[in-house]
Write a protein that holds these residues in place. Structure first.
Motif, PDB file in Angstrom:
ATOM      1  N   SER A  88       0.869  -1.085   0.032  1.00  0.00           N
ATOM      2  CA  SER A  88      -0.005   0.227   0.092  1.00  0.00           C
ATOM      3  C   SER A  88       0.820   1.276   0.192  1.00  0.00           C
ATOM      4  CB  SER A  88      -0.868   0.005   1.296  1.00  0.00           C
ATOM      5  OG  SER A  88      -1.916  -1.225   1.168  1.00  0.00           O
ATOM      6  N   ASP A 135      -5.766   2.306   1.947  1.00  0.00           N
ATOM      7  CA  ASP A 135      -6.506   1.700   3.316  1.00  0.00           C
ATOM      8  C   ASP A 135      -7.374   2.626   3.734  1.00  0.00           C
ATOM      9  OD1 ASP A 135      -4.820  -0.648   2.781  1.00  0.00           O
ATOM     10  OD2 ASP A 135      -3.244   0.314   4.176  1.00  0.00           O
ATOM     11  N   THR A 167      -4.250  -4.095   5.258  1.00  0.00           N
ATOM     12  CA  THR A 167      -5.265  -3.924   4.116  1.00  0.00           C
ATOM     13  C   THR A 167      -6.062  -5.030   4.343  1.00  0.00           C
ATOM     14  OG1 THR A 167      -3.268  -2.724   2.780  1.00  0.00           O
ATOM     15  CG2 THR A 167      -5.398  -3.856   1.780  1.00  0.00           C
ATOM     16  N   ASP A 213      -4.605  -2.693  -5.331  1.00  0.00           N
ATOM     17  CA  ASP A 213      -4.038  -3.062  -3.987  1.00  0.00           C
ATOM     18  C   ASP A 213      -4.722  -4.489  -3.696  1.00  0.00           C
ATOM     19  OD1 ASP A 213      -2.205  -2.790  -1.955  1.00  0.00           O
ATOM     20  OD2 ASP A 213      -3.514  -1.569  -0.915  1.00  0.00           O
TER      21      ASP A 213
HETATM   22 MG    MG Z   1      -1.538  -3.175   2.221  1.00  0.00          MG
END
Ligand code: MG
Ligand code: GDP
Lengths: 404, 268
Positions: free
Chosen positions: A17, A56, A67, A86
């Motif tokens: 992320s 996130d 996440t 992601d």
């Molecule tokens: Mg992540």
């Protein structure tokens, strides 16, 4: 131009992320209010700018620093637009990782330079190979934390090559980066700790991937629904593979009845004359019987009609015990069946053979699937859309598979 | 096939899938804005010119007069029926954006108005024109998203969704939110509107140097400074801006997680 879809995978906390947040930030692609929101939420959490918070977005994700679900964000480089997907790195959220990966044409596999290859690194690499993603860029991350040690980078890169060799793959690049500092992310870090590296940065590597050409494949169209139209029954669906023109001779499977294409409708046009891969169209056929949802209109070479077939499957739900009834969903077909497990293994520990009577979350298996009604399929390599399927257990998707 | 055709085809498949699974228990929300008007156009294409299920307008009573006018005009022109859903009880009590928190107003006049309608009509699938690029939370949506009897979005346990296999298993008193244009960006929407020559509320076009990028209720929408007075100009402008679309929306500003709370309460 269609955005090129790429999924970011790897073990939890290896920096997926952060990488995406950093990439967007460094290229000025982050919208002003999203940037402000990221700063504010980082501050609220008592952190310096946490780039992962761009992706996130759930309160729970930020509070726990993980996440949970896959998300998609748009980004445009000098070469082309992207949709960056992601994915979560926990085994328990593997269904969300697979959901994200199913949209991708290429992938990034993140590996923490300090930790090296971890269980989800292995699982994700195998899963990407299973779903047919061939272009994989490996990023060795957190080189800042590893003291910018070139020897460590080379060591982890060698481990990565060994891992890919297990399924005859090769990553097209293995790049040392720091997602945190942005070194080798959007531009080359010529100075500082990574100056020993002469290759491309992540963004350059990304831009170098060629969009996979749509291959010439046999025509397939799985009937999604049938509507009554003033000109007769119209079969709606999308072209799952290949191409079609008005006047073509086709066959409708599983029976294999021959038919001629009278018109290819796309409102408001009553006949557009031709359709290709991905087109949502309505077909009018010269056929004395009206087909139903799940039947497959196909060209040559014909698909296979089976009630027993071999497959490799991947399980992402709670424990499955051998013999439990399942539903196989392949294109628009849904058929009840049973799985006969032959060999169960954990892709994160492939040398251990597991109990062949059950399947747990994150495990894979070689198996035979026996269905109650005929299923129209193709080998995954020749027609992916009819060579892959989702396994439903108690009405919920629980696994996915590839016709082998 | 060009890029807009690919987006369109994907949407049409999702729409047909929802109707195939839920038939007469399907409905769609039409806010009269650009996204749900695009969705309406796609529904028409999916069913060869017909709209086979009810089109629902959730009326808070605070919409722009231009929106009511446009709603009635397009319904007549395209020949479809609009169900207007209002939370009459709360409106009678004087609920509005000035009464306490804005979150309460959205909850009562939008979410609960929809709840009442779903309870009354027994809808099992509601089509919505949301997009992934609108907000970080929306970027995590699925095409088919189950909601429980309390209208909660159980976002920590969303089912897998891959290879065009959409989950449709319904527990008692659950329903699905279906998002056929999830993959469109704001710019895609405008390019599609341009290509299809879709009719649109003219609040989106600049008047005296200002226009609305996103429309909803009068008290909670502010216009942005913009000279873009045609769709071509809007497309040009969007390619250069770094402001996000919802910047003019009051809801998103109150609290970082307002959107998540609204979504989990079943707001659209
Ligand atoms: Mg992540
Ligand atoms: N030192 C250092 N920390 C990093 C780097 N990349 C990510 N991190 C940190 O590692 C943690 C996990 O990152 P995150 O992006 O959430 O990992 P994910 O689980 O793979 O998405 C966060 O605290 C990041 O700030 C890096 O390059 N160097």
């Amino acid at each position: 131009m269609r955005p090129f879809p790429i999924v970011i995978t790897g073990h939890v906390d290896h920096g997926k992320s952060t990488l995406i947040g950093r990439l967007l930030y460094d290229t000025g692609a982050l919208q002003a209010d999203r940037l402000a929101e990221m700063r504010q939420s980082s501050q609220d959490a008592g952190k310096a700018s946490e780039f992962a918070f761009v992706l996130d977005a759930f309160e729970e994700e930020r509070a726990r620093g993980i996440t949970i679900d896959t998300s998609q964000i748009y980004f445009t480089s000098a070469r082309r637009p992207y949709v960056i997907i992601d994915a979560p790195g926990h085994r328990e959220f593997i269904r969300n990782m697979l959901t994200g990966a199913s949209y991708a044409d290429a992938a990034v596999l993140m590996v923490d330079a300090v930790e090296g290859i971890c269980p989800q690194t292995r699982r994700h690499a195998k899963l990407l190979a299973l779903v047919g993603i061939k272009d994989i860029c490996v990023l060795i991350n957190k080189l800042d934390q590893a003291g910018y040690d070139r020897a460590r980078y080379l060591e982890v890169a060698a481990q990565v090559r060994d891992l890919f060799a297990e399924f005859s793959g090769t990553p097209f690049a293995i790049i040392p980066i720091s997602a945190l500092t942005g070194e080798n992310v959007a531009s080359r870090a010529r100075e500082g700790g990574l100056s020993w590296y002469y290759g491309p940065c992540f963004l350059e590597a990304l831009d170098a991937i060629d969009t996979p050409a749509i291959e010439e494949r046999p025509f397939r169209f799985a009937v999604q629904d049938v509507y009554q139209h003033e000109d007769g029954a119209v079969l709606v669906g999308k072209v799952d593979s290949g191409r079609l023109a008005t006047g073509d001779q086709v066959a409708v499977w599983p029976a294999g009845a021959a038919a001629r294409v009278r018109a290819i409708a796309k409102y408001p046009a009553p006949d557009v004359g031709a359709a290709s891969y991905g087109d949502a169209v309505g077909l009018f056929l010269d056929l004395d019987r009206v087909p139903a949802r799940g039947e497959v209109v196909a060209g040559e070479p014909a698909p296979e009609t089976v009630s027993l077939f071999g497959a490799t499957i991947f399980w992402f739900a709670d424990c499955y015990v051998s013999g439990r009834p399942v539903v196989i969903r392949c294109a628009t077909q849904a058929v009840a069946g049973r799985i006969e497990l032959l060999k169960v293994y954990d892709p994160a520990a492939p040398d251990e053979e597991l109990d062949p009577e059950s399947l747990n979350i994150g495990e894979m298996a070689r198996c035979r699937i026996r269905t109650d009604a005929p299923l129209v399929i193709d080998p995954f390599a020749s027609v992916p859309e009819l060579g892959r399927f989702v396994i439903e257990c108690d009405g919920v998707p629980a696994g996915a598979g590839i016709v082998a | 096939m060009d890029y807009l055709d690919a987006l369109e085809s994907k949407s049409i498949c999702v729409i047909r899938e929802a109707y195939q699974k839920f038939k007469g228990r399907t409905g769609m929300l039409w806010s009269v804005g650009k996204d749900s008007t695009t969705l309406l156009c796609l529904v028409r294409k999916a069913f060869f010119g017909k709209i086979p299920f009810p089109v629902i307008h959730i009326d808070t009573g605070y919409k722009f007069p231009e929106m009511y006018e446009f709603r009635d005009r397009l319904a007549k022109e395209w020949g479809f029926e609009v169900i207007v859903a209002r939370n009459e009880e709360q409106l009678a009590c004087g609920m509005g954006p000035d009464q306490g928190a804005k979150l309460d107003c959205c909850t009562e006049l939008k979410t609960n108005a929809l709840k009442q309608l779903i309870d009354r009509e027994g809808f099992q699938a509601i089509l919505l024109g949301i997009r992934r690029d609108e907000h970080g939370i929306r970027a995590k949506e699925r095409y088919f998203s189950p909601r429980d009897s309390q209208f909660q979005w159980d976002y920590e346990h969303q089912p897998a969704e891959l290879w065009d296999q959409y989950n449709s298993f319904l527990n008692e008193s659950e329903h699905y939110r279906v998002h056929p244009i999830l993959h469109f960006t704001e710019l895609d929407i405008w390019r599609y509107i341009q290509r299809e020559k879709l009719p649109l509320v003219d609040l989106y076009l600049s008047r005296q140097g200002h226009r609305y990028r996103s429309i909803g209720c009068v008290p909670c929408c502010s216009p942005v400074a913009s000279p873009a007075a045609s769709i071509e100009e809007i497309i040009e402008e969007l390619q250069l801006t770094t402001e996000s679309e919802r910047a003019g929306r009051a809801q998103d500003k109150e609290n970082l997680y307002t959107m998540q709370k609204l979504r989990s309460l079943g707001y659209m």
